[in-house]
Scaffold this active site. Structure first.
Site, PDB file in Angstrom:
ATOM      1  N   LYS A 177       0.862  -1.184   0.000  1.00 39.96           N
ATOM      2  CA  LYS A 177       0.000   0.000   0.000  1.00 39.96           C
ATOM      3  C   LYS A 177       0.898   1.234   0.000  1.00 39.96           C
ATOM      4  O   LYS A 177       1.540   1.556   0.994  1.00 39.96           O
ATOM      5  CB  LYS A 177      -0.910   0.049   1.232  1.00 39.96           C
ATOM      6  N   GLU A 252      10.976   1.927   9.666  1.00 35.78           N
ATOM      7  CA  GLU A 252      11.900   2.999   9.297  1.00 35.78           C
ATOM      8  C   GLU A 252      11.138   4.302   9.480  1.00 35.78           C
ATOM      9  O   GLU A 252      10.212   4.594   8.726  1.00 35.78           O
ATOM     10  CB  GLU A 252      12.386   2.825   7.855  1.00 35.78           C
ATOM     11  N   CYS A 286      13.763  11.711   5.442  1.00 40.13           N
ATOM     12  CA  CYS A 286      14.063  11.274   6.804  1.00 40.13           C
ATOM     13  C   CYS A 286      15.533  11.519   7.134  1.00 40.13           C
ATOM     14  O   CYS A 286      15.905  11.621   8.303  1.00 40.13           O
ATOM     15  CB  CYS A 286      13.707   9.809   6.998  1.00 40.13           C
ATOM     16  N   GLU A 387      11.094  16.522  14.290  1.00 35.45           N
ATOM     17  CA  GLU A 387      11.196  16.426  12.833  1.00 35.45           C
ATOM     18  C   GLU A 387      10.177  17.358  12.184  1.00 35.45           C
ATOM     19  O   GLU A 387       8.972  17.216  12.397  1.00 35.45           O
ATOM     20  CB  GLU A 387      10.958  14.990  12.378  1.00 35.45           C
TER      21      GLU A 387
END
Length: 496
Positions: A177, A252, A286, A387
């Protein structure tokens, strides 16, 4: 405008509508009026069909010799090479990054296909001596079964390739997905694999939203492993859903990566790295260099040069060859970046450039934001801890090497770090001391290559790795095999 592509799910080798027949639009973030594609809005019914197809295909696929599986991957790599420019342009239209970057994204998928095709003739195990006479001992890799893969929008072909290709070469079947913000590139990859001979049901694509299709995939009891790339918050939820079933899980997640610039650094080289690391992919990586820790002796000079370079970056539609930075992915991400800029100012950081969305006819209502530099940032500020996923960089002064290491490690993430220095001893100490899965010397925190393991520590990952031969460990498990080849007569002689 190019007419939108009308796409379907791929389940058991057929391209079909979702069970609900609901759809969603994939829009160009540089020009939201442009619909790039129309995709099925899948739910648990579509996921169940895809998992059933993958489970049915698994026995035959796992018995297909790995070199034969590899031949399909090799042909897919060749087809991706032939279509590279077309695929890169579609990717820029659906998620915004500039063409030089989307070409690189497609190239990573090509490289991974060739690399994993090569592993089809290896998949090495071990042979070892036994404690007993006339006994043989070895280990071999075994596939896991149906793998559920959930991929992000920022590398919409590379990361699906990182997941799909090692899973397939190990003998697993797949349900993937992709992110609802950029499903077209994954659609292209799955279609190429199917066209190059992948048997029915071995790979299945369901498009849709996380709370409808993603959670159903994670929770399905027929899925033996999940590989997820996304935020730490969602990764935590994925972990909670997988835990009761003891599923193999690869995560991750987020990063808050640091470049450390020492007083002996080549500042021109460091500035080049900082600009690329902070503003490449509009900071939506990332591995983005969202923190730069600079020695006080060179702090002022570094800041002046960085601001000059940041202000010169040309922002716009990534299809324009002169553009250096594209839009943010959507309006929600644009608002999030604006909120963090406001937070940084309120915390007392000094805004040196940027900090605003870009508007006007030349930006066509796209989700554009200025390259933004904060100075005099304290390590504990939110903009230096959380982040942001946008073109915002915090420049933090430090007293020396030891304090740079302390600041660099002082976050909850552990993906990537780098140091700019001409002292090789410092570089090796930093490599040892930084609590990250990836480390660079005299380079930014981005630029991972597919033949080395990719992943992080702390709240970035859970110990598994993508890319390189390490990916084989993520998508397979070890089986120990013992063979006793002595005859009954030999055993009787030994016993006597």
């Amino acid at each position: 405008m190019t007419p939108p592509k009308v796409c379907k799910n791929s389940i058991n080798g057929e391209w079909i509508e979702s069970a609900s027949e609901a759809v969603f639009e994939d829009r160009n973030p540089a020009d939201p009026q442009e619909i790039v594609g129309i995709f099925p809005r899948s739910d648990q019914r579509d996921v169940a069909l895809a998992v059933e197809a993958a489970a049915e295909a698994f026995p035959r696929w796992r018995r297909t010799p790995a070199p034969r599986r590899a031949e399909i991957l090799y042909r897919a790599a060749r087809r991706l090479e032939e279509r590279k420019e077309e695929l890169a342009q579609d990717m820029t239209r659906e998620m915004g990054k500039v063409l030089i970057e989307t070409r690189g994204d497609v190239q990573e998928a090509i490289d991974m296909a060739y690399f994993m095709a090569g592993e089809g003739r290896r998949l090495y195990g071990q042979t070892t001596t036994s404690e007993l006479p006339d006994k043989f001992a070895m280990s071999l890799r075994a596939p896991l079964g149906v793998c559920g893969l959930i991929s992000p929008w920022n590398f919409p072909m590379a990361i699906p390739a990182w997941k799909i290709l090692p899973a397939l070469i190990c003998g697993n079947t797949v349900v993937i997905k992709p992110s609802e913000d950029a499903p077209l590139s994954c659609y292209h990859l799955v279609k190429v694999l199917a066209e190059e001979g992948l048997p029915r049901g071995v790979i299945n694509l369901v498009t849709g939203f996380g709370e409808e299709a993603g959670e159903a995939l994670v929770a399905h009891p027929g899925v033996k492993m999940i590989s997820f790339t996304g935020s730490t918050a969602v990764g935590r939820r994925v972990s909670e859903v997988c835990a009761p079933q003891f599923k193999r899980l690869h995560l991750e997640m987020g990063g808050k990566n640091v470049i450390m610039v020492m007083e002996d650094a080549d500042l021109d080289l460091a500035i080049d790295g900082a600009v690329w690391g902070a503003f490449g992919t509009t900071g939506q990586r990332c591995t983005a260099s969202s923190r730069i820790v600079v020695h006080k002796q060179v702090y002022k000079e570094f800041l002046e040069d960085l601001v000059e370079r940041a202000e010169a970056i040309r922002v716009g539609n990534g299809l324009d060859p002169a553009v250096q930075m594209g839009p943010l992915i959507n309006a929600e991400q644009l608002r999030k970046v604006e909120d963090y800029v406001q937070t940084g100012t309120q915390e007392g950081a000094r805004l040196l450039c940027g900090g605003h969305r870009l508007e006007g006819p030349e930006y066509a209502g796209g989700h554009f934001f200025e390259p933004t530099v904060f100075a005099q940032v304290q390590p504990g500020m939110r903009i230096a801890q959380e982040e942001i996923f946008g073109p915002v960089v915090s420049v933090i002064p430090c007293d020396g090497f030891e304090s740079a290491i302390e600041i660099g490690n002082g976050v909850s993430y552990g993906l990537s770090a780098s140091i700019y220095t001409q002292d090789v001893n410092r570089a090796f100490v930093a490599m040892r001391e930084m609590e990250t899965g990836i480390f660079y010397v005299n380079a930014p925190t981005i630029g991972a290559e597919i033949h080395l393991p990719f992943g992080g520590t702390k709240q970035t990952g859970n110990g598994h790795r993508e890319a390189g031969v390490a990916a084989l460990d993520t998508f397979s498990e070890w089986k120990a095999v013992y063979v006793d080849y002595s005859s009954r007569l030999q055993r009787a002689q030994i016993d006597s």
